[in-house]
Design an enzyme around this catalytic site. Structure first.
Site, mmCIF file in Angstrom:
data_model
loop_
_atom_site.group_PDB
_atom_site.id
_atom_site.type_symbol
_atom_site.label_atom_id
_atom_site.label_comp_id
_atom_site.label_asym_id
_atom_site.label_seq_id
_atom_site.Cartn_x
_atom_site.Cartn_y
_atom_site.Cartn_z
ATOM 1 N N LYS A 1 0.841 -1.196 0.000
ATOM 2 C CA LYS A 1 0.000 0.000 0.000
ATOM 3 C C LYS A 1 0.880 1.252 0.000
ATOM 4 C CE LYS A 1 -0.390 -0.027 5.055
ATOM 5 N NZ LYS A 1 -1.283 -0.160 6.223
ATOM 6 N N ARG B 1 -9.838 -0.440 15.551
ATOM 7 C CA ARG B 1 -9.760 0.397 14.356
ATOM 8 C C ARG B 1 -10.814 -0.057 13.361
ATOM 9 N NH1 ARG B 1 -3.910 0.911 11.554
ATOM 10 N NH2 ARG B 1 -4.491 -1.169 10.818
ATOM 11 N N TYR C 1 13.022 31.305 6.082
ATOM 12 C CA TYR C 1 11.792 32.007 6.438
ATOM 13 C C TYR C 1 11.669 32.248 7.938
ATOM 14 C CZ TYR C 1 9.898 31.339 1.715
ATOM 15 O OH TYR C 1 9.691 31.379 0.369
ATOM 16 N N MET D 1 9.248 25.038 0.953
ATOM 17 C CA MET D 1 8.490 24.144 0.094
ATOM 18 C C MET D 1 9.403 23.330 -0.816
ATOM 19 S SD MET D 1 5.406 24.886 -2.627
ATOM 20 C CE MET D 1 4.263 25.434 -1.355
#
Length: 368
Positions: free
Chosen positions: A38, A136, A264, A313
């Site tokens: 997966k 779950r 930043y 980013m």
């Protein structure tokens, strides 16, 4: 100086084969092996991984969602595929691709019965999932009479396996809880076995279960993270090989004087003169902001360099003070020689989150 390259995720199929054979050696020869592929095969390349494992003789695959299984089928994978978390809206696609659903609730059982009947199916293979403590997904033990009756009444379905999922098989301090789960699963199997016409095969163990509770391997085991080189145990990790290695290059090097800031929000301010390198990847590539401000460490020419300032980013900066290197040199974010488990732990997360989060914009390079 190394030749400048780009950010790449190397997928080592030789390492995958090593891990598969190591895990296979920990179970009985007759026990089936399910490979969990997966999430793009834990962030790597699901097609390359599945093809290699299919060639090695794996018995089953598992994916989380129907479209993941359909993608494998569309690329020629013929091994049985269990869909762990199917949704009714995808049942037509699931049946068309001969995928096998996990049936975990009365709602899903009823919806899949209807879909299979409408599609003209007879004895379509399904897997009943039981909740033994993870809380779950899954039926509870008290649901057995109801679901057994519904399954037996439907000509469209055939229950081919019963399974559950361990909650803490990697934590030896939770062995009492894990043994209780194993006992609960045995009780469920005993209660439902006489209510079905056939004898379903049984599976419970995940990677840590294979390594820590081999006595509960039943008919099949399921391995995800272990195949990709991690075991949740530092000692056992030495026996496995990381399949994925995330590499990039140094784009530019800056000399920073005391009082200057980097990145930043001026999250890093130099106290002393230091050397900073900028790398061409960031949180859009899967290296989240949690790795900024020295919580993440990369490897430059075999030496560790902390990430400084906030991760951007498309870029991040590292402190390479005292490390001999040049622009264009290779940097390893995780993988061979620089464990994803160690990198993740430094940011108080787990290897699963790190390796599965690598963006699809990062080029994959398959190594035989």
């Amino acid at each position: 100086m190394a030749d400048p390259r780009e950010t790449v995720l190397e997928i080592d199929l030789g390492a995958l084969e090593h891990n598969y054979r190591y895990l296979k050696a920990r179970i009985e020869p007759k026990t089936k092996f399910l490979a969990v592929v997966k999430a793009y095969a834990y962030g790597s390349d699901s097609i390359a991984i599945a093809r290699k494992l299919e060639a090695l003789g794996v018995d089953y695959f598992a994916v989380a969602y129907t479209h993941e299984g359909a993608f494998l089928r569309d690329h020629g994978i013929i091994t049985p595929i269990l869909v762990l978390h199917p949704q009714p809206v995808n049942f037509d696609q699931l049946i068309a691709r001969c995928l096998e659903p996990s049936i975990y609730s009365d709602r899903i059982l009823k919806a899949f019965q209807e879909a299979a009947k409408a599609a003209g199916q007879r004895h379509y293979p399904v897997h009943l999932k039981f909740n033994t403590g993870l809380n779950r997904l899954g039926f509870r033990e008290e649901d057995i009479p109801h679901i057994a009756m519904k399954a037996q009444q439907s000509e469209a379905l055939k229950v081919i396996s019963l399974f559950s999922h361990l909650a803490a098989s990697d934590d030896r301090s939770e062995s009492v809880f894990t043994h209780a789960q194993i006992d609960r699963f045995k009780s469920i199997v005993k209660k439902i076995s006489g209510k079905l016409d056939n004898k379903p095969f049984l599976h419970l163990l995940n990677t840590s279960g294979i390594l820590n509770y081999p006595e509960a391997q039943f008919d099949m085991v399921r391995s995800g993270i272990g195949l990709y080189g991690y075991s949740n145990n530092p000692d056992l990790d030495q026996e496995l090989k990381p399949v994925a290695t995330l590499k990039t290059v140094i784009s530019q090097i800056h000399e920073i004087t005391p009082g200057e800031s980097v990145g930043y929000n001026r999250a890093f301010t130099a106290r002393n003169k230091c050397t900073i390198a900028t790398l061409p990847l960031g949180h859009a590539d899967g290296l989240g902001r949690i790795y900024g401000n020295a919580r993440g460490v990369v490897s430059v020419n075999g030496q560790k360099a902390p990430i400084v300032g906030n991760v951007c980013m498309d870029m991040l900066m590292i402190d390479i003070s005292g490390i001999p290197c040049d622009e264009g040199d290779e940097v390893i974010l995780f993988g061979k020689g620089h464990s994803a488990e160690m990198v993740a732990a430094s940011a108080k997360t787990i290897s699963y989150e790190l390796i599965t989060g690598i963006s699809q914009r990062v080029r994959r390079e398959i190594l035989p």
